[in-house]
Write a protein that holds these residues in place. Structure first.
Motif, mmCIF file in Angstrom:
data_model
loop_
_atom_site.group_PDB
_atom_site.id
_atom_site.type_symbol
_atom_site.label_atom_id
_atom_site.label_comp_id
_atom_site.label_asym_id
_atom_site.label_seq_id
_atom_site.Cartn_x
_atom_site.Cartn_y
_atom_site.Cartn_z
ATOM 1 N N GLY A 22 -65.836 18.209 106.339
ATOM 2 C CA GLY A 22 -64.300 17.786 106.533
ATOM 3 C C GLY A 22 -63.883 17.170 107.756
ATOM 4 N N ASP A 23 -64.856 18.012 109.117
ATOM 5 C CA ASP A 23 -63.472 17.015 110.436
ATOM 6 C C ASP A 23 -64.576 15.657 110.447
ATOM 7 O OD1 ASP A 23 -63.597 17.181 112.094
ATOM 8 O OD2 ASP A 23 -63.802 18.632 113.035
ATOM 9 N N ALA A 24 -64.216 14.815 111.004
ATOM 10 C CA ALA A 24 -64.240 13.212 111.378
ATOM 11 C C ALA A 24 -65.032 13.294 112.715
ATOM 12 C CB ALA A 24 -63.406 12.493 111.383
ATOM 13 N N ASP A 25 -65.174 14.470 113.686
ATOM 14 C CA ASP A 25 -65.693 15.337 114.659
ATOM 15 C C ASP A 25 -66.814 15.536 114.348
ATOM 16 O OD1 ASP A 25 -63.764 13.826 116.196
ATOM 17 O OD2 ASP A 25 -62.635 15.836 116.441
ATOM 18 N N THR A 26 -67.635 15.625 113.316
ATOM 19 C CA THR A 26 -68.900 15.743 112.683
ATOM 20 C C THR A 26 -70.184 14.756 113.104
ATOM 21 O OG1 THR A 26 -67.956 17.597 111.635
ATOM 22 C CG2 THR A 26 -70.597 16.846 111.168
ATOM 23 N N PRO A 27 -70.947 14.711 113.343
ATOM 24 C CA PRO A 27 -71.455 13.001 113.379
ATOM 25 C C PRO A 27 -72.280 13.349 112.525
ATOM 26 C CG PRO A 27 -72.586 14.909 115.560
ATOM 27 C CD PRO A 27 -71.724 15.907 114.773
ATOM 28 N N THR A 28 -72.628 11.840 111.994
ATOM 29 C CA THR A 28 -72.978 11.576 111.054
ATOM 30 C C THR A 28 -74.236 12.321 110.731
ATOM 31 O OG1 THR A 28 -72.263 9.476 111.256
ATOM 32 C CG2 THR A 28 -73.007 9.909 108.836
ATOM 33 N N ALA A 29 -75.308 11.868 111.683
ATOM 34 C CA ALA A 29 -76.769 13.143 111.516
ATOM 35 C C ALA A 29 -76.737 14.798 111.385
ATOM 36 C CB ALA A 29 -77.250 12.690 112.761
#
Lengths: 224, 359
Positions: B160-167
């Motif tokens: 849910g964290d927007a900071d988590t990179p898509t990769a």
């Protein structure tokens, strides 16, 4: 919205607290049953999350004490012991809902939302998302005004997703609302039914409304 | 008194009695001999043949003594061996379910009483290890639940964290799926551990089994559609049983799931429900590969995976059929796997019919 968490496991409490804060709830914590009861009796919280196994005063006794003193604050019990008897025991003690560990935060949030809703307003009889409508009384779904033929399970599944109001619904929640199973079926039953529902709802229309949220479950919403 | 002494004593008494009988008869013969000599003189006495006299002693003294010895000895042996027979009966019945029931003891302190005591001790120690193994599984599954909740929640936050990179999202989602799989196995283990310990409570409601089977047919059809497997309900009688509706649904779904997973593509599944000999008989046949006869009973064992060498990879924990068996047993039924005459795998579930008071 103020939530009181009564949980002796520090990490679980921290996780619950950060998740709830992110969702905009105010949170306070107690690490044993006695402190939790004291805090709850002070009033001011809108819902309680109570673990069953607690030092000093267990969760069931806490809820019983709270209810005998006339407090009607909604309570969700959490327990690692799980399963049916515990659930019945928890609800008998006066809890409003019961969530067996291990649970997903999305499940907890869904339960909290529905508890709060139960205590505030009634749902409208017709649920709507974009051009999809579901009449909860006539049990009828329409997309762009055209009636969609659904089996009884598919109807329940659609209702379950629509009632979540764009939130992600876990497979376990779908299993318990649509099939009313209290066990993990160990099959991909949910995925199979969602695939079928998706064919009926989304194949001839855009935008696609049923979304798979990998690792979490399904949501009925407009692509953000 | 020890058994050895008791046998010795009985044996001596029997021998003594035999001696008394032989002795009495000898006395009688000698006495008669004397009377004859007294009244008829030596000549009369000479008419008595010693061989005949000896024969009379053997016939009238020895034979009863032998009979007494045989009958007395037989009774004696039977009495002495009865505790061994009792113990054997109990030993034959001993299994994991009745370790808590001790063998009855005579309390007279003989060898067999001591043996019964030793056996009770062994039963008790076995019972303790069984309980420990059971409780270990139960506790382990409970203890795993909190960490699983934390892992699940943390991974959800990462998604849910927007900071988590898509990769990373894909990996997080994959971990989340594994945590769910682990949770599911832990849940099933907890179910079995509770069932073993007799901690599960089953409802005793009237359940229309035919309705459950019809529902199941629909679900099995959906589950099987992907692999092009055709599901047919060949026979379905209205049948009522007494039991726990939810657990019976779980049982049936596990059987259907097994039939789908161990089938071949474009195969078929046939379900049937009929009543026979006061039992509801549910059969589910699938066109999957048939297991060797010696392996068929083992499919209900925990984590059994069929023919490992030739087995195709089948999803699932390997606990579904164990759970099915456990639910069946709790309902007083039986479940077996066999092969049909045309070479398909068949599971037969038998549950006692509901005894209705009116009919």
């Amino acid at each position: 919205m103020h939530i009181l968490i009564v949980e002796d496991d520090r990490k679980t409490a921290a996780l619950l607290s950060t998740t709830l804060k992110q969702e905009g709830f105010e949170v306070s914590c107690a690490t044993n049953g006695e402190a939790g009861l004291k805090e709850a009796l002070k009033g001011g919280c809108d819902a309680l999350l109570v673990d069953i196994m607690l030092p000093k005063l267990d969760g069931l006794s806490l809820v019983r004490a709270l209810r005998t003193q006339g407090h009607t604050t909604p309570v969700i019990m959490l327990s690692a012991r799980g399963e049916v008897e515990q659930r019945v025991e928890g609800l008998d003690a006066g809890a409003d809902d019961y969530l067996p560990k291990p649970f997903a935060m999305s499940e907890l949030l869904a339960r909290l939302r529905s508890l709060v809703r139960r205590n505030t307003q009634l749902k409208p009889p017709v649920l709507t998302l974009a051009d999809l409508t579901f009449d909860t009384i006539k049990r009828e779904a329409r997309r762009a005004g055209k009636r969609i033929d659904l089996s009884s399970r598919e109807t329940l599944l659609l209702e379950c997703l629509m009632r979540a109001e764009s939130a992600v619904v876990s497979r376990r929640d779908i299993i318990s609302t649509v099939w009313e199973y209290d066990f993990d079926p160990g099959t991909n039953l949910v995925d199979v039914y969602v695939r079928r529902l998706r064919e009926k709802i989304d194949r001839d229309h855009s935008p696609a409304l049923i979304q798979t949220v990998r690792g979490l479950g399904y949501a009925l919403r407009l692509q953000s | 008194m020890t058994l050895r002494r008791r046998i010795l004593l009985y044996y001596s008494i029997t021998l003594s009695l035999s001696l008394v009988i032989v002795g009495f008869w000898s006395w009688f013969e000698f006495h008669e001999q004397r009377n004859v000599a007294l009244h008829g003189g030596v000549e009369a006495a000479m008419k008595h043949d010693p061989l005949l006299e000896t024969f009379e002693i053997i016939l009238f003294g020895g034979l009863p003594a032998i009979l007494l010895g045989i009958i007395g000895g037989g009774l004696l042996m039977r009495r002495a061996l009865r505790p061994i027979e009792d113990l054997t009966v109990v030993l034959e019945k001993t299994d994991a379910s009745n370790l808590a029931e001790p063998v009855s003891r005579s309390g007279n302190g003989d060898e067999l009483d001591r043996m019964a005591a030793v056996f009770n001790g062994m039963k008790q120690r076995l019972g303790v290890s069984f309980t420990q193994a059971r409780e270990f599984t139960l506790h382990a599954s409970h203890e795993l639940k909190t960490p699983l909740t934390i892992m699940h929640g943390t991974l959800e936050q990462m998604l849910g964290d927007a900071d988590t990179p898509t990769a990373h999202r894909d990996r997080v989602a994959s971990m989340l799926e594994e945590v769910q799989r682990l949770s599911s196995i832990v849940g099933q283990l907890a179910f079995l551990a509770k069932a073993d310990a007799g901690l599960l409570t089953f409802a005793h409601e009237t359940v229309a089994l035919d309705e459950l089977v019809r529902d199941l047919t629909e679900e099995a059809t959906m589950l099987a559609a992907n692999a092009n497997i055709i599901v047919t309900l060949s026979h379905c009688e209205p049948i009522k049983v007494s039991g726990d509706r939810m657990r019976l649904r779980q049982l049936l779904l596990n059987l259907a799931d097994n039939a789908v997973k161990h089938n071949q593509p474009s195969g078929s599944i046939t379900l049937s429900l009929r009543s026979q000999d006061q039992h509801a008989v549910f059969q589910i046949t699938n066109t999957g590969p048939v297991l060797a006869p010696e392996l068929r009973a083992r499919v209900f064992e925990r984590f059994f995976r069929g023919d490992v060498a030739h087995g195709t990879v089948v999803e699932g924990s390997g606990l579904g059929l164990s759970i099915a068996e456990s639910i069946t047993q709790a309902h007083g039924g039986s479940i077996v796997m066999d092969a049909t005459s045309d070479g398909y795998t068949r599971i037969t579930l038998r549950l006692p019919l509901l005894m209705s008071a009116s009919s």
